[in-house]
Design an enzyme around this catalytic site. Structure first.
Site, PDB file in Angstrom:
ATOM      1  N   HIS A 143       0.834  -1.201   0.000  1.00 43.41           N
ATOM      2  CA  HIS A 143       0.000   0.000   0.000  1.00 43.41           C
ATOM      3  C   HIS A 143       0.872   1.256   0.000  1.00 43.41           C
ATOM      4  O   HIS A 143       2.066   1.195   0.297  1.00 43.41           O
ATOM      5  CB  HIS A 143      -0.923   0.029   1.231  1.00 43.41           C
ATOM      6  CG  HIS A 143      -2.088  -0.899   1.113  1.00 43.41           C
ATOM      7  ND1 HIS A 143      -2.003  -2.238   1.442  1.00 43.41           N
ATOM      8  CD2 HIS A 143      -3.363  -0.696   0.695  1.00 43.41           C
ATOM      9  CE1 HIS A 143      -3.184  -2.814   1.225  1.00 43.41           C
ATOM     10  NE2 HIS A 143      -4.026  -1.903   0.770  1.00 43.41           N
ATOM     11  N   LYS A 147      -0.381   4.843   4.594  1.00 46.95           N
ATOM     12  CA  LYS A 147      -1.206   3.862   5.336  1.00 46.95           C
ATOM     13  C   LYS A 147      -0.635   3.647   6.734  1.00 46.95           C
ATOM     14  O   LYS A 147       0.564   3.434   6.897  1.00 46.95           O
ATOM     15  CB  LYS A 147      -1.297   2.545   4.568  1.00 46.95           C
ATOM     16  CG  LYS A 147      -2.277   1.572   5.219  1.00 46.95           C
ATOM     17  CD  LYS A 147      -2.696   0.478   4.276  1.00 46.95           C
ATOM     18  CE  LYS A 147      -3.582  -0.549   4.970  1.00 46.95           C
ATOM     19  NZ  LYS A 147      -4.850   0.044   5.453  1.00 46.95           N
TER      20      LYS A 147
HETATM   21  P1  NAD Z   1      -8.018   9.731   4.565  1.00 46.25           P
HETATM   22  O1  NAD Z   1      -7.047  10.019   5.670  1.00 46.25           O
HETATM   23  O2  NAD Z   1      -7.786  10.361   3.226  1.00 46.25           O
HETATM   24  O3  NAD Z   1      -9.492  10.162   5.039  1.00 46.25           O
HETATM   25  C1  NAD Z   1     -10.014   9.942   6.320  1.00 46.25           C
HETATM   26  C2  NAD Z   1     -10.846  11.163   6.675  1.00 46.25           C
HETATM   27  O4  NAD Z   1     -11.510  10.898   7.923  1.00 46.25           O
HETATM   28  C3  NAD Z   1      -9.999  12.425   6.876  1.00 46.25           C
HETATM   29  O5  NAD Z   1     -10.551  13.499   6.128  1.00 46.25           O
HETATM   30  C4  NAD Z   1     -10.062  12.656   8.371  1.00 46.25           C
HETATM   31  O6  NAD Z   1      -9.992  14.042   8.705  1.00 46.25           O
HETATM   32  C5  NAD Z   1     -11.405  12.049   8.704  1.00 46.25           C
HETATM   33  N1  NAD Z   1     -11.566  11.698  10.117  1.00 46.25           N
HETATM   34  C6  NAD Z   1     -10.683  11.085  10.937  1.00 46.25           C
HETATM   35  N2  NAD Z   1     -11.205  10.929  12.166  1.00 46.25           N
HETATM   36  C7  NAD Z   1     -12.458  11.436  12.104  1.00 46.25           C
HETATM   37  C8  NAD Z   1     -13.508  11.541  13.049  1.00 46.25           C
HETATM   38  N3  NAD Z   1     -13.357  11.139  14.314  1.00 46.25           N
HETATM   39  N4  NAD Z   1     -14.680  12.085  12.657  1.00 46.25           N
HETATM   40  C9  NAD Z   1     -14.837  12.537  11.398  1.00 46.25           C
HETATM   41  N5  NAD Z   1     -13.874  12.464  10.444  1.00 46.25           N
HETATM   42  C10 NAD Z   1     -12.699  11.923  10.809  1.00 46.25           C
HETATM   43  O7  NAD Z   1      -8.099   8.152   4.451  1.00 46.25           O
HETATM   44  P2  NAD Z   1      -8.804   7.266   3.325  1.00 46.25           P
HETATM   45  O8  NAD Z   1      -7.784   6.780   2.349  1.00 46.25           O
HETATM   46  O9  NAD Z   1     -10.017   7.962   2.813  1.00 46.25           O
HETATM   47  O10 NAD Z   1      -9.228   5.985   4.193  1.00 46.25           O
HETATM   48  C11 NAD Z   1     -10.048   6.102   5.337  1.00 46.25           C
HETATM   49  C12 NAD Z   1     -10.192   4.746   6.020  1.00 46.25           C
HETATM   50  O11 NAD Z   1     -10.822   3.817   5.130  1.00 46.25           O
HETATM   51  C13 NAD Z   1      -8.856   4.095   6.415  1.00 46.25           C
HETATM   52  O12 NAD Z   1      -9.042   3.373   7.617  1.00 46.25           O
HETATM   53  C14 NAD Z   1      -8.580   3.163   5.256  1.00 46.25           C
HETATM   54  O13 NAD Z   1      -7.716   2.096   5.617  1.00 46.25           O
HETATM   55  C15 NAD Z   1      -9.985   2.674   4.974  1.00 46.25           C
HETATM   56  N6  NAD Z   1     -10.207   2.167   3.624  1.00 46.25           N
HETATM   57  C16 NAD Z   1     -11.008   1.076   3.523  1.00 46.25           C
HETATM   58  C17 NAD Z   1     -11.359   0.593   2.268  1.00 46.25           C
HETATM   59  C18 NAD Z   1     -12.331  -0.554   2.160  1.00 46.25           C
HETATM   60  O14 NAD Z   1     -12.670  -0.980   1.036  1.00 46.25           O
HETATM   61  N7  NAD Z   1     -12.852  -1.071   3.285  1.00 46.25           N
HETATM   62  C19 NAD Z   1     -10.845   1.199   1.102  1.00 46.25           C
HETATM   63  C20 NAD Z   1     -10.005   2.319   1.251  1.00 46.25           C
HETATM   64  C21 NAD Z   1      -9.708   2.807   2.520  1.00 46.25           C
END
Ligand code: NAD
Length: 261
Positions: A143, A147
């Protein structure tokens, strides 16, 4: 869906794509929540997830593991359905999610790509067919450099699928991050290796290595849109479901339990 969708983590990489995919599927996005000072790309900002949930049918949540337990409580009280994609949840977080699912419908998946759901189903079937004492199972993932958790949630889901196929618990056979004098590989172990670098969206290979042959399943995601589109599909599906904890196998109609991520 009557009222529409809310996005938790609307300022994030996934949040932005979720808004685009929802619009493409002609679903109303009521608004979003994120940390103070973030840019929500034109979405209405709600004070917190409870306020957002009161105006929505479904909340799609890709935020941070530290938010999961609080979201579980808030959403269980609001009655909104929950599509949860955040990775890195602790055992306590998982309990909070399970408790919420006795009151609301939750779709939780380590990976919302439909192709990965099929990979999980195949992983379990292959693991059941290839004896553990002849075929060593190794899971390799890569990744992007941002990450924060390892192995990835998808890698762990693959591990659980292999363990289920072999009728063992993953925790009893897991070998992660080998370094130094590790000793020989334990028979029946399921090994994990995590690479981090660049902007790789997500690559997973499950390898079955015997003395005389190897068999591998590989998935490469080139664009997060694969996950966003799957999550929007899950949101549409869950909008009319009774309380319970569902996976992408339920959304896709795969045989029960085969692809639980
Ligand atoms: P990112 O850091 O770009 O976005 C996360 C967002 O959540 C940020 O804007 C952050 O400010 C916000 N955030 C954090 N804590 C918060 C809270 N308490 N309340 C409200 N907002 C909050 O990350 P991303 O790439 O968008 O990924 C987010 C999550 O999803 C990660 O855990 C990632 O591993 C996971 N993910 C899962 C999948 C899947 O298919 N299940 C796919 C991609 C990413």
């Amino acid at each position: 869906m009557q009222r529409g969708l809310g996005i938790a983590g609307a300022a994030g990489r996934m949040g932005r794509l979720l808004a685009e995919e929802a619009a493409a599927a002609q679903i109303v996005v009521v608004g979003g929540v994120d940390r103070p000072g973030t840019e929500l790309f034109g979405l209405t900002r709600f004070e917190d997830i409870s306020h957002l949930a009161k105006s929505c049918d479904v909340i799609v949540d890709f935020t941070h593991a530290s938010a999961a337990a609080g979201h579980a409580q808030a959403l269980a009280e609001s009655g909104a359905r929950w599509v949860l994609g955040t990775s890195g949840l602790t055992a306590q977080d998982e309990q909070a999610v399970a408790a919420a699912s006795s009151r609301i419908a939750v779709v939780k998946a380590a990976n919302f790509s439909p192709a990965v759901s099929l990979m999980l189903a195949l992983a379990r079937q292959v693991a059941a067919a290839l004896p553990a004492d002849r075929y060593d199972a190794e899971i390799l993932e890569m990744h992007h450099r941002q990450k924060v958790d390892a192995p990835s949630g998808t890698a762990l889901a693959l591990g659980h699928a292999v363990a289920a196929g072999r009728g063992v618990a993953l925790d009893a056979v897991r070998e992660s991050g080998r370094d130094g004098q590790t000793g020989a590989r334990r028979p029946g172990a399921i090994g994990f290796a995590a690479l981090r670098g660049g902007q790789v969206v997500g690559e997973h290979t499950l390898l079955f290595a015997a003395a005389d042959e190897q068999f591998a399943l590989t998935h490469r995601a080139f664009d997060r849109r694969a996950f966003a589109a799957g999550a929007i599909r899950a949101a549409l599906w869950v909008a009319s479901r009774p309380p319970g904890l569902y996976g992408m196998d339920d959304v896709l109609g795969l045989p029960a339990g085969l692809a639980k991520a």
